[in-house]
Design an enzyme around this catalytic site. Structure first.
Site, short mmCIF file in Angstrom:
data_model
loop_
_atom_site.label_atom_id
_atom_site.label_comp_id
_atom_site.label_asym_id
_atom_site.label_seq_id
_atom_site.Cartn_x
_atom_site.Cartn_y
_atom_site.Cartn_z
N ASP A 458 0.85 -1.19 0.00
CA ASP A 458 0.00 0.00 0.00
C ASP A 458 0.89 1.24 0.00
OD1 ASP A 458 -2.94 1.02 0.59
OD2 ASP A 458 -1.58 2.22 1.82
N ASN A 466 -2.04 12.58 -3.86
CA ASN A 466 -2.90 12.81 -5.02
C ASN A 466 -3.54 14.20 -4.96
OD1 ASN A 466 -3.99 11.33 -7.42
ND2 ASN A 466 -5.94 11.88 -6.48
N GLU A 501 -4.58 2.37 -4.45
CA GLU A 501 -3.11 2.45 -4.34
C GLU A 501 -2.52 1.17 -3.80
OE1 GLU A 501 -4.83 4.27 -0.51
OE2 GLU A 501 -5.36 4.07 -2.61
#
Length: 589
Positions: A458, A466, A501
């Site tokens: 992760d 982002n 992700e």
């Protein structure tokens, strides 16, 4: 070629040509007329019987040919239908739309040929109903494709296959063809008998006429000449009829072989299956030729040889300039009475043999996908070759069309398969493919008695990253991390994008110590990976990893995912940017 009208005209000239004549006595005249009338009636009946037998043979041949054409039209409709289902291209429906009319026309032409055979007419009625039902099935599939999408259309296709309408249609048509084959043999036997009777009638007539030469003088001489001429025309007509029947048999065999080849090609699931299939299919179709089939790679301009037969030297790879047919975009002949140069890629083969050649581009939807190259093999060393025959050229042209459609279909199928198992952003395998691969890998590891690791990866603080750098920056980070992970794992290991992700690794033959070292290398290496957007480096990201080992933490994908997820949660709770292995099970499991 002598036609039936020519034969009737010749026969009429034998009776009436020569004008009137006078006989010296009424007795001779009466005897001559009586004998001539009797023999003429016998000969006429024999000829009528021969003509009827010829017509019956032609009807049987036509009926079998039209049945074969009906199957070909239906196969064309199936091919166009599959092409539309796969691509949603309206142009692929052209064979299907044409088949709707052609099938009715063919059935209408078959009916009059079978009207004297009640069982065959009953089978024809069944065929009409099956054809109508099959088109209704295809129409429902097309409606589902347009209204509900490709998956609904595929479900209908599977349901239609279970109904077996097409198989039943093939069976009934095959039964009709078998019945017509038996009928054709019987009619041929009748034709041979009628021909014998016609010839016997001619001999009797000629013998009797020769006995009357003294009384008939010059007229009889003229009669004999006309009879001989008629006999020659009859023999020529019979020879030509026999040649036509032989040609029809050849064409029927070619169509049957082409249908078998088409079925085999349609059964191929990938381009990699063609090298094993094509030689055994093409060598019987072209026994007097050697050749090769080339296919264009998915990317690039070159063509690679995927099959060859007949011992003719052909290069492994071709460029467009190596073959005149590829450069011209149409078939190219060398030899065969044509003053055309040989293709450069065939010159080494032609240097050791005297042969003619034929090259045909394999095209579909306006794109050249490959090449069919044929070389006529001489019957003996140093013997001249007249060239590829017209039937061979016709068969090669039909085969080239089928091969072009097959290559296009397989390329589309491979692209769709790749798209269905790959994540479109990162290019690694997707979660759907994980559900296919993981159970198999786990089962193999358990059978082999070796350990296997499942690791969940992760990206830390990805939402903040982002938000700070935009979706373009986030996508770039995902691509960079996926590329690094893919390049860092071994051949035989698997990388999947699990969602958002998160990534998931399947690592083979990994014990706890080796797994910890490998995952730590991946964590440290990821921190040094920098993504770029519009030429600007983005800050590196870190990852947290949670891992579980099979069989220690579970023997199924669900159990391993749960253990790895708990370990990943522990890594996140421990401050992120770290590796956590699932704890060994307690004494109670």
């Amino acid at each position: 070629m002598a036609t039936r009208r020519d034969l009737i005209a010749a026969r009429s000239s034998m009776w009436f040509r020569g004008g009137t004549f006078r006989l010296r006595s009424g007795v001779v005249l009466a005897l001559t007329v009586g004998v001539l009338l009797a023999n003429g009636l016998f000969f006429y009946n024999s000829h009528v019987r021969l003509a009827a037998a010829t017509r019956d043979v032609a009807e049987s041949v036509d009926a079998r040919q039209l049945l074969s054409e009906l199957l070909t039209v239906l196969l064309g409709a199936e091919s166009g239908h599959r092409g539309f289902i796969l691509t949603d291209e309206a142009s692929n429906l052209a064979p299907y739309n044409a088949a709707l009319q052609q099938a009715d026309e063919l059935l209408g032409r078959i009916g009059p040929l079978l009207q004297a055979d009640a069982p065959q007419m009953q089978r024809l009625a069944i065929v009409r109903a099956l054809v109508a039902e099959r088109f209704r099935e295809l129409s429902r599939t097309l409606d589902a494709r347009r209204q509900q999408g490709a998956e609904a259309a595929r479900r209908l296709i599977r349901d239609n296959q279970q109904l077996g309408t097409l198989d039943e249609l093939r069976r009934v048509v095959g039964e009709m063809q078998d019945v017509e084959a038996v009928t054709l043999d019987t009619r041929r036997a009748d034709w041979e008998e009628a021909r014998f009777h016609a010839f016997a009638a001619f001999v009797v007539f000629l013998t009797v006429s020769a006995a009357l030469v003294a009384a008939l003088f010059g007229f009889m001489r003229r009669e004999v000449v006309d009879r001989i001429a008629y006999n020659r025309r009859l023999k020529a007509y019979a020879d030509e009829l026999g040649a036509s029947l032989a040609e029809l048999r050849t064409e029927r065999n070619e169509i049957a072989q082409l249908a078998v080849a088409s079925t085999c090609l349609q059964s191929c699931e990938a381009l990699g299956e063609l090298p094993a299939v094509l030689p055994s299919l093409l060598e019987p179709l072209f026994p007097a030729h050697g050749g090769a089939v080339f296919a264009r790679a998915a990317a690039g301009e070159g063509l690679g040889r995927i099959a060859g037969w007949g011992g003719v030297d052909q290069p492994d790879e071709l460029e467009t300039g190596d073959c005149l047919a590829l450069g011209q975009g149409r078939e190219h002949r060398h030899g065969m009475g044509a003053a055309t140069p040989a293709c450069p890629h065939l010159r080494p083969a032609l240097a050791r043999r005297n042969a003619s050649t034929l090259c045909i581009p394999l095209t579909a939807h306006g794109e050249t996908l490959g090449l069919l190259s044929l070389v006529a093999v001489p019957p003996a060393a140093g013997a001249a070759v007249e060239g590829t025959t017209a039937p061979a050229e016709r068969l090669a042209a039909m085969l080239a069309q089928q091969l072009g459609l097959t290559l296009a279909s397989l390329r589309i199928r491979e692209v769709l398969k790749e798209q269905s198992i790959r994540d479109p952003l990162t290019g690694v395998f997707n979660r759907r493919y994980l559900d296919v691969v993981a159970p198999k890998e786990i089962a193999q590891a358990l059978r082999a008695g070796r350990e296997m690791a499942l690791a969940m990866v992760d990206i830390d603080h990805f939402k903040a990253f982002n938000d700070r750098h935009g979706h373009q920056g986030g996508d770039a980070a995902l691509v960079a991390v996926a590329g690094f992970l893919q390049a860092s794992i071994r051949l035989g290991d698997w990388l999947f994008r699990y969602g958002g992700e998160e990534f998931l690794l399947l690592l083979q033959a990994m014990d706890r110590a080796a797994l910890a070292q490998q995952l730590e290398r991946l964590r440290q290496g990821t921190a040094a990976v920098a993504a770029r957007v519009d030429g600007q480096d983005l800050p590196p990201v870190t990852i947290s990893i949670g891992a579980a080992i099979c069989p220690d933490h579970g023997q199924s994908l669900e159990h391993l995912l749960a253990s790895a997820d708990r370990a990943l949660y522990a890594a996140k709770q421990g401050g992120r940017n770290r590796v956590r292995l699932a704890e060994p099970p307690g004494p109670d499991g």
